[in-house]
Design an enzyme around this catalytic site. Structure first.
Site, PDB file in Angstrom:
ATOM      1  N   LYS A  22       0.833  -1.209   0.000  1.00 31.01           N
ATOM      2  CA  LYS A  22       0.000   0.000   0.000  1.00 31.01           C
ATOM      3  C   LYS A  22       0.864   1.253   0.000  1.00 31.01           C
ATOM      4  O   LYS A  22       0.610   2.214  -0.742  1.00 31.01           O
ATOM      5  CB  LYS A  22      -0.904   0.010   1.234  1.00 31.01           C
ATOM      6  CG  LYS A  22      -1.752   1.260   1.358  1.00 31.01           C
ATOM      7  CD  LYS A  22      -2.315   1.451   2.750  1.00 31.01           C
ATOM      8  CE  LYS A  22      -1.339   2.197   3.622  1.00 31.01           C
ATOM      9  NZ  LYS A  22      -1.959   3.077   4.617  1.00 31.01           N
ATOM     10  N   ASN A  23       1.915   1.255   0.830  1.00 26.42           N
ATOM     11  CA  ASN A  23       2.725   2.461   0.991  1.00 26.42           C
ATOM     12  C   ASN A  23       3.615   2.742  -0.220  1.00 26.42           C
ATOM     13  O   ASN A  23       4.205   3.818  -0.306  1.00 26.42           O
ATOM     14  CB  ASN A  23       3.578   2.360   2.258  1.00 26.42           C
ATOM     15  CG  ASN A  23       2.743   2.430   3.520  1.00 26.42           C
ATOM     16  OD1 ASN A  23       1.625   2.939   3.509  1.00 26.42           O
ATOM     17  ND2 ASN A  23       3.268   1.916   4.619  1.00 26.42           N
ATOM     18  N   CYS A 117      -4.566   8.173  10.057  1.00 21.68           N
ATOM     19  CA  CYS A 117      -4.671   7.568  11.378  1.00 21.68           C
ATOM     20  C   CYS A 117      -4.220   8.526  12.465  1.00 21.68           C
ATOM     21  O   CYS A 117      -3.301   9.328  12.264  1.00 21.68           O
ATOM     22  CB  CYS A 117      -3.812   6.301  11.447  1.00 21.68           C
ATOM     23  SG  CYS A 117      -4.525   4.884  10.603  1.00 21.68           S
ATOM     24  N   ARG A 122       2.109  14.635  12.710  1.00 15.78           N
ATOM     25  CA  ARG A 122       2.761  14.360  11.427  1.00 15.78           C
ATOM     26  C   ARG A 122       2.597  15.568  10.503  1.00 15.78           C
ATOM     27  O   ARG A 122       1.836  15.526   9.540  1.00 15.78           O
ATOM     28  CB  ARG A 122       2.168  13.102  10.784  1.00 15.78           C
ATOM     29  CG  ARG A 122       2.353  11.860  11.604  1.00 15.78           C
ATOM     30  CD  ARG A 122       1.938  10.621  10.845  1.00 15.78           C
ATOM     31  NE  ARG A 122       0.509  10.540  10.649  1.00 15.78           N
ATOM     32  CZ  ARG A 122      -0.103   9.644   9.895  1.00 15.78           C
ATOM     33  NH1 ARG A 122       0.607   8.757   9.232  1.00 15.78           N
ATOM     34  NH2 ARG A 122      -1.412   9.621   9.777  1.00 15.78           N
ATOM     35  N   ASP A 309       5.319   0.824  11.842  1.00 13.74           N
ATOM     36  CA  ASP A 309       4.086   0.147  11.438  1.00 13.74           C
ATOM     37  C   ASP A 309       4.022  -1.310  11.898  1.00 13.74           C
ATOM     38  O   ASP A 309       3.015  -1.986  11.678  1.00 13.74           O
ATOM     39  CB  ASP A 309       3.918   0.199   9.913  1.00 13.74           C
ATOM     40  CG  ASP A 309       3.371   1.531   9.436  1.00 13.74           C
ATOM     41  OD1 ASP A 309       2.968   2.343  10.286  1.00 13.74           O
ATOM     42  OD2 ASP A 309       3.342   1.757   8.212  1.00 13.74           O
ATOM     43  N   ARG A 401      -8.175  -0.190   5.495  1.00  8.66           N
ATOM     44  CA  ARG A 401      -7.377   0.807   4.790  1.00  8.66           C
ATOM     45  C   ARG A 401      -6.033   0.240   4.344  1.00  8.66           C
ATOM     46  O   ARG A 401      -5.430   0.759   3.394  1.00  8.66           O
ATOM     47  CB  ARG A 401      -7.134   2.027   5.683  1.00  8.66           C
ATOM     48  CG  ARG A 401      -8.375   2.859   5.970  1.00  8.66           C
ATOM     49  CD  ARG A 401      -8.026   4.112   6.774  1.00  8.66           C
ATOM     50  NE  ARG A 401      -6.902   4.795   6.167  1.00  8.66           N
ATOM     51  CZ  ARG A 401      -5.791   5.123   6.825  1.00  8.66           C
ATOM     52  NH1 ARG A 401      -5.671   4.867   8.105  1.00  8.66           N
ATOM     53  NH2 ARG A 401      -4.804   5.731   6.193  1.00  8.66           N
TER      54      ARG A 401
END
Length: 461
Positions: A22-23, A117, A122, A309, A401
């Site tokens: 995903k990233n 999230c 951030r 993560d 997600r």
């Protein structure tokens, strides 16, 4: 709204394939805005975040189609739109990655400040600092970033922040610099495999980027980028999550489509905890446990360290390992909202600043818990798989997600897990405390009695 109902205690066994990352997929999809002609992206996971970005890219003038094989085809058909609305951007931080491509290709971008999230502060100040160094005129008004530039110019940019470099910031600056006039040097660039994957995609489109995988990038600007075909790198976070799920259930699982070179720190730490990991073929690993898990200290760091993560998932594993473990997160020091939910399942965790001290309980008990973010959801699922009795994991929309139907993969490995609508009649009977139940029911074989000192331990935690 859905929830997971899990009956723990079943060792996972079998073979499972890891999806594309995903990233990596999200910034690569955004970078397609900067290309002439179509790009075809292979192994893009079907996630909520991916669908959200598809909607945003469509609003920004792209035609986005997923074919029968699952490949994603993206092509700019209208180069006029330049605004990313709050309603789409607020749910997903990675949507800020459209800022660099829009500015470089269309000369103007208006992007809502991003959401995502709730895992700590951030800011995107490093993104804006880098784009300003490339010659963009940037201002923030009413929650939107407005950036303009006739033609970006190469520059020397330092992207170091208080907790390391910025992954999405490096992605934004890299795409913008690829179309800037002259040479750009980025110091303290993010080194994550997902950043390297974006760089490889850009180079395949005609960019001239060197130094990928190091903190120092050199980018010689080109006049245009041309769409290409690209396969997304495997998801190292999903791979780590499945490995930990196998380990915590004393399972025997083979993972396919996994790059061990992207997981060196995780593999080393799992080995220290007592998990056995063997290379059984190209991009294939087998995960087993050879006995009792061991306590360990873990520090989440920027790549190539243990990913932030994976911090929550490791906490679930160490909550089952006898002894004292310490987890420190130096990327997002406040990312411990899952600790309180794990405590509901019998984990003994005490927070001290950027660290969590875990007194391994050896056995967790099923409970009703609530996910606070994407990786916290995965941690609670892992805890539920190992726990005695039933667990109900609520707010799993966070999980959707970043994991494509995780419950199907776990069920394929033998887990007793179901996705159900979160209603009173679907809530596990064993977790209900209503007047109709008797004390005898609550002390039946499905109900795990806490240890004598659990209450005092939880209170001190």
């Amino acid at each position: 709204m859905d929830m997971f109902v899990i009956r723990g205690g079943t060792p996972l066994a079998g073979t499972v394939t890891v999806n594309g990352a995903k990233n990596a997929a999200l910034p690569i999809m955004a970078a397609a805005l900067a290309a002439n002609g179509p790009s075809v992206l292979q192994d893009v996971p079907d996630l909520v975040d991916v669908r959200t970005l598809c909607k945003l890219l469509t609003e920004l003038g792209m035609q986005v189609d997923r074919d029968a094989s699952g490949d994603l085809r993206l092509e700019v058909v209208d180069a006029q739109p330049h605004a990313a609305d709050y309603e789409l951007v607020r749910t997903m931080r990675a949507s800020v990655c459209v800022l660099g491509p829009l500015l470089a290709r269309r000369g103007r971008a208006c992007i809502s400040l991003p959401g995502g999230c709730n895992i700590g502060d951030r800011p995107i100040d490093l993104h804006l600092k880098g784009l300003a160094a490339l010659g963009a005129d940037i201002r923030v008004e009413r929650g939107y970033v407005i950036a303009e530039a006739d033609r970006l110019r190469g520059a020397r940019i330092y992207l170091g922040g208080p907790f390391g470099s910025t992954v999405t910031g490096t992605c934004n600056i890299m795409v913008a610099a690829a179309l800037a006039r002259g040479k750009t040097t980025i110091e303290s660039a993010a080194c994550e495999p997902e950043v390297v994957d974006l760089g490889n995609y850009l180079n395949n489109m005609g960019a001239r980027i060197s130094g990928l995988g190091t903190p120092f990038l050199e980018i010689d600007g080109v006049e245009e980028l041309t769409g290409t075909t690209h396969r997304i790198v495997p998801d190292r976070i999903e791979a780590a999550t499945l490995m930990i799920a196998a380990a915590v259930t004393n399972g025997n699982v083979e993972l396919r489509n996994v790059r061990s070179e992207h997981l060196t720190a995780v593999l080393e730490k799992l080995s220290e905890i007592g998990v056995k990991i063997a290379n059984v073929g190209e991009n294939r690993l087998r995960v087993t446990t050879g006995g009792e898990l061991r306590a360990a200290d873990c520090i989440a760091l920027p790549y190539p360290g243990i990913p932030t993560d994976v911090q929550a998932q490791l906490m679930s594993l160490l909550a089952c390992a006898p002894g004292i473990s310490v987890i420190t997160d130096k990327v997002f020091p406040d990312r411990f909202m899952h600790a309180a939910e794990l405590a509901r399942m019998g984990a003994v965790i005490r927070r001290e600043g950027p660290s969590a001290i875990i007194s391994g309980a050896g056995q967790l008990s099923g409970a009703a818990v609530m996910a606070s973010d994407l990786r916290a959801s995965a941690a609670l699922v892992i805890a539920g798989l190992s726990a005695q009795g039933d667990s109900a994991i609520r707010r799993i929309y966070h999980l959707d997600r970043g994991y494509e139907r995780l419950e199907l993969k776990l069920r394929q490995l033998g887990a007793n897990i179901e996705r159900v609508e979160d209603r009173a009649d679907t809530f596990p009977h064993s977790l209900r405390l209503d007047q109709a139940q008797t004390a005898a029911e609550l002390t039946g074989p499905h109900w795990l009695k806490p240890a004598a000192n659990t209450t005092s331990q939880k209170r001190s935690a």
